[in-house]
Write a protein that holds these residues in place. Structure first.
Motif, PDB file in Angstrom:
ATOM      1  N   PRO A 104       0.809  -1.228   0.000  1.00  0.00           N
ATOM      2  CA  PRO A 104       0.000   0.000   0.000  1.00  0.00           C
ATOM      3  C   PRO A 104       0.843   1.280   0.000  1.00  0.00           C
ATOM      4  O   PRO A 104       0.450   2.267  -0.622  1.00  0.00           O
ATOM      5  N   VAL A 105       1.995   1.252   0.675  1.00  0.00           N
ATOM      6  CA  VAL A 105       2.866   2.429   0.670  1.00  0.00           C
ATOM      7  C   VAL A 105       3.358   2.707  -0.751  1.00  0.00           C
ATOM      8  O   VAL A 105       3.401   3.860  -1.205  1.00  0.00           O
ATOM      9  N   LYS A 106       3.719   1.650  -1.477  1.00  0.00           N
ATOM     10  CA  LYS A 106       4.143   1.828  -2.869  1.00  0.00           C
ATOM     11  C   LYS A 106       2.997   2.373  -3.721  1.00  0.00           C
ATOM     12  O   LYS A 106       3.212   3.233  -4.588  1.00  0.00           O
ATOM     13  N   ILE A 107       1.792   1.893  -3.473  1.00  0.00           N
ATOM     14  CA  ILE A 107       0.639   2.334  -4.257  1.00  0.00           C
ATOM     15  C   ILE A 107       0.380   3.826  -4.052  1.00  0.00           C
ATOM     16  O   ILE A 107       0.241   4.581  -5.010  1.00  0.00           O
ATOM     17  N   ILE A 108       0.310   4.256  -2.805  1.00  0.00           N
ATOM     18  CA  ILE A 108      -0.006   5.674  -2.556  1.00  0.00           C
ATOM     19  C   ILE A 108       1.148   6.584  -2.980  1.00  0.00           C
ATOM     20  O   ILE A 108       0.948   7.791  -3.175  1.00  0.00           O
ATOM     21  N   SER A 109       2.347   6.000  -3.137  1.00  0.00           N
ATOM     22  CA  SER A 109       3.507   6.769  -3.568  1.00  0.00           C
ATOM     23  C   SER A 109       3.696   6.714  -5.083  1.00  0.00           C
ATOM     24  O   SER A 109       4.595   7.370  -5.624  1.00  0.00           O
ATOM     25  N   GLY A 110       2.877   5.904  -5.764  1.00  0.00           N
ATOM     26  CA  GLY A 110       2.978   5.796  -7.214  1.00  0.00           C
ATOM     27  C   GLY A 110       4.172   4.982  -7.680  1.00  0.00           C
ATOM     28  O   GLY A 110       4.606   5.110  -8.832  1.00  0.00           O
TER      29      GLY A 110
END
Length: 232
Positions: free
Chosen positions: A223-229
Motif C-alpha cells: 500500500p505504501v508503494k501504491i499511494i507513492s505511485g
C-alpha cells in the motif's frame, strides 16, 4: 498499516452521513494500527466533482489534526466499470496511476479483459476491488486468474478473510492468497458499527495462510508503494 479502500467520507455514498461518524471510523482505524486511509467513495451512478472529494478529505484531515489522531486521509474512489477510463482521470489513488476498479457485484462481465485493457492503455494501473465477493469469481476463481497480467492488481477485503462476508467469499479469498495473486488487503469499511475499518484481523487471517511477512506486505509495503505511485 495503510487502508487503500475505505468509504470514510461523509454524505457522499452509502458510508457515514456526518463528519462525526467519519471521525468515529477514524478513531477505530487508528486504534487498530492504521496510519493512512485512502478515501474511496463509490463512483457508480454519477461522476462527483473531484474537488468535492478533495474538500471533504481536507476537512477530515483538519479534524484529525485538531484531535491529534495519528491518521492521514488521502483521495481516491471506488470506480465502477460503467464509466470509461477517459472519464475518471481525477479519481486515482492519491494522484498516482493506480485506480480502484469495481466490477458489478452480481457477475463478471464477459468483456472484463477488454475493460481492464482500456484502463491500461489510458495510462492507469487498475486494482480489482474485492473480487472474492463477486459470485462469478467465488464460484470459479480461474475467471480472475485469467484476467491478471502486468499492471493489473488484486485487493481482497479483510472481512472476507475473517468470514464476515460468508463462507464462499472467505474460501475464494483464501484460494487467491494461496495462488499468490493478492497484492493488498483493505477494509472496504463503511461505518464504525457495521463494515468496520479494522484491518489487523484480516492481516492475521492472511498470515495463517501465507505467513506473517507476506501478510504484512499486503497492509504495509505494497500500500505504501501504491499511494507513492511506485511500481509493484
Amino acid at each position: 498499516m495503510i487502508d487503500i479502500h475505505c468509504h470514510i467520507l461523509p454524505d457522499i455514498d452509502d458510508g457515514p452521513k456526518t463528519f462525526d461518524e467519519s471521525m468515529a471510523m477514524a478513531r477505530m482505524a487508528a486504534a487498530d494500527g492504521v496510519a493512512g486511509i485512502v478515501a474511496t467513495p463509490h463512483l457508480n451512478e454519477k461522476l462527483y466533482d473531484p474537488a468535492e472529494i478533495t474538500r471533504r478529505v481536507a476537512w477530515l484531515n483538519h479534524l484529525l489534526r485538531k484531535e491529534k489522531i495519528p491518521l492521514s486521509i488521502m483521495r481516491g474512489a471506488d470506480v465502477s466499470v460503467v464509466f470509461k477510463p477517459t472519464d475518471v482521470q481525477g479519481f486515482t489513488i492519491n494522484d498516482t496511476e493506480y485506480i480502484m476498479v469495481d466490477f458489478p457485484h452480481t457477475q463478471l462481465p464477459k468483456n472484463a479483459d477488454d475493460i481492464l485493457y482500456q484502463f491500461i492503455v489510458n495510462g492507469y494501473k487498475p486494482i480489482i476491488t474485492h473480487p472474492e465477493r463477486n459470485p462469478s469469481i467465488s464460484a470459479n476463481p480461474k475467471l480472475l486468474l485469467d484476467l491478471l497480467g502486468d499492471d493489473i492488481y488484486v485487493q481482497v477485503t479483510a472481512g472476507s478473510l475473517t468470514g464476515e462476508f460468508g463462507k464462499e467469499s472467505q474460501q475464494c479469498a483464501q484460494h487467491l492468497l494461496r495462488a499468490g495473486v493478492v497484492d493488498v488487503i483493505a477494509t472496504d469499511a463503511h461505518s464504525a458499527t457495521w463494515r468496520k475499518p479494522l484491518l489487523s484481523s484480516g492481516m492475521q487471517a492472511a498470515a495463517e495462510i501465507v505467513g506473517i511477512d507476506a501478510a504484512q506486505r499486503m497492509v504495509f509495503g505494497t500500500p505504501v508503494k501504491i499511494i507513492s505511485g511506485l511500481p509493484l
